[in-house]
Design a protein around this motif. Structure first.
Motif, PDB file in Angstrom:
ATOM      1  N   ARG A  81      35.402  39.442  66.237  1.00 35.94           N
ATOM      2  CA  ARG A  81      36.672  39.868  66.822  1.00 35.94           C
ATOM      3  C   ARG A  81      36.970  39.112  68.097  1.00 35.94           C
ATOM      4  NH1 ARG A  81      38.489  45.851  66.692  1.00 35.94           N
ATOM      5  NH2 ARG A  81      39.925  45.296  65.053  1.00 35.94           N
ATOM      6  N   GLY A  82      35.939  38.902  68.911  1.00 34.00           N
ATOM      7  CA  GLY A  82      36.156  38.223  70.189  1.00 34.00           C
ATOM      8  C   GLY A  82      36.664  36.813  69.991  1.00 34.00           C
ATOM      9  N   LEU A  83      36.028  36.091  69.068  1.00 32.97           N
ATOM     10  CA  LEU A  83      36.420  34.707  68.826  1.00 32.97           C
ATOM     11  C   LEU A  83      37.824  34.641  68.240  1.00 32.97           C
ATOM     12  CD1 LEU A  83      35.471  31.789  68.972  1.00 32.97           C
ATOM     13  CD2 LEU A  83      34.626  32.031  66.633  1.00 32.97           C
ATOM     14  N   LYS A  84      38.101  35.547  67.335  1.00 30.37           N
ATOM     15  CA  LYS A  84      39.438  35.564  66.747  1.00 30.37           C
ATOM     16  C   LYS A  84      40.472  35.859  67.820  1.00 30.37           C
ATOM     17  CE  LYS A  84      40.366  38.624  63.577  1.00 30.37           C
ATOM     18  NZ  LYS A  84      40.214  39.220  62.258  1.00 30.37           N
ATOM     19  N   GLY A  85      40.106  36.770  68.740  1.00 34.29           N
ATOM     20  CA  GLY A  85      41.002  37.092  69.838  1.00 34.29           C
ATOM     21  C   GLY A  85      41.329  35.863  70.658  1.00 34.29           C
ATOM     22  N   ALA A  86      40.299  35.062  70.945  1.00 33.06           N
ATOM     23  CA  ALA A  86      40.490  33.849  71.733  1.00 33.06           C
ATOM     24  C   ALA A  86      41.418  32.881  70.998  1.00 33.06           C
ATOM     25  CB  ALA A  86      39.140  33.189  71.997  1.00 33.06           C
ATOM     26  N   MET A 141      47.609  30.996  70.215  1.00 29.89           N
ATOM     27  CA  MET A 141      48.778  30.849  69.342  1.00 29.89           C
ATOM     28  C   MET A 141      49.953  31.579  69.974  1.00 29.89           C
ATOM     29  SD  MET A 141      46.740  31.528  65.825  1.00 29.89           S
ATOM     30  CE  MET A 141      48.073  31.369  64.652  1.00 29.89           C
ATOM     31  N   HIS A 142      51.097  30.964  69.966  1.00 27.00           N
ATOM     32  CA  HIS A 142      52.257  31.522  70.651  1.00 27.00           C
ATOM     33  C   HIS A 142      52.701  32.847  70.030  1.00 27.00           C
ATOM     34  CE1 HIS A 142      55.811  31.608  73.091  1.00 27.00           C
ATOM     35  NE2 HIS A 142      56.534  31.857  72.027  1.00 27.00           N
ATOM     36  N   GLY A 143      52.922  33.817  70.888  1.00 28.66           N
ATOM     37  CA  GLY A 143      53.454  35.093  70.439  1.00 28.66           C
ATOM     38  C   GLY A 143      52.470  35.959  69.691  1.00 28.66           C
ATOM     39  N   MET A 144      51.194  35.627  69.791  1.00 29.16           N
ATOM     40  CA  MET A 144      50.202  36.403  69.068  1.00 29.16           C
ATOM     41  C   MET A 144      49.551  37.442  69.976  1.00 29.16           C
ATOM     42  SD  MET A 144      49.857  35.597  65.942  1.00 29.16           S
ATOM     43  CE  MET A 144      51.128  34.605  65.192  1.00 29.16           C
ATOM     44  N   ILE A 145      49.148  38.531  69.393  1.00 27.37           N
ATOM     45  CA  ILE A 145      48.375  39.506  70.147  1.00 27.37           C
ATOM     46  C   ILE A 145      46.965  39.534  69.575  1.00 27.37           C
ATOM     47  CG2 ILE A 145      50.311  40.958  70.860  1.00 27.37           C
ATOM     48  CD1 ILE A 145      49.554  42.853  68.531  1.00 27.37           C
TER      49      ILE A 145
END
Ligand SMILES: [Zn+2]
Length: 101
Positions: A9-14, A19-23
């Motif tokens: 999850r952490g890596l995906k979060g990074a 990526m623009h407009g991503m949460i």
């Protein structure tokens, strides 16, 4: 770092942050209750839905969250027998009103 089960999850979060407009998944979780209350601003709601489309973990999280809410509603529902008799009807009504979506 060895990744057996795909991205953490952490890596995906990074990645999502870049990526623009991503949460991130973390932000997603923060948006869930607001989203279900219909209080999420349009811009965030869009990002929320976009994240939901690309992230299976968060789809499962949302499904689990919704189930928990449903259970909560069932317990507090008017048909439930466990409502104590000494609770004023007005109070029960007020609680139920406040829980409506
Ligand atoms: Zn996610």
């Amino acid at each position: 770092m060895i990744m057996k089960n795909g991205l953490t999850r952490g890596l995906k979060g990074a990645m999502l942050k870049r990526m623009h407009g991503m949460i991130t998944c973390r932000e997603f979780e923060e948006f869930v209750s607001k989203h279900l209350d219909g209080e999420l601003p349009a811009k965030q709601a869009k990002m929320f839905e976009w994240h939901l489309r690309i992230c299976r973990e968060c789809r499962e999280y949302l499904a689990a969250y919704r189930r928990a809410m449903e259970i909560g509603k069932t317990v507090l529902g008017p048909a439930h027998e466990s409502v104590p008799e000494d609770v004023p009807e007005d109070l029960i009504k007020a609680v139920l009103e406040s829980r409506k979506e």
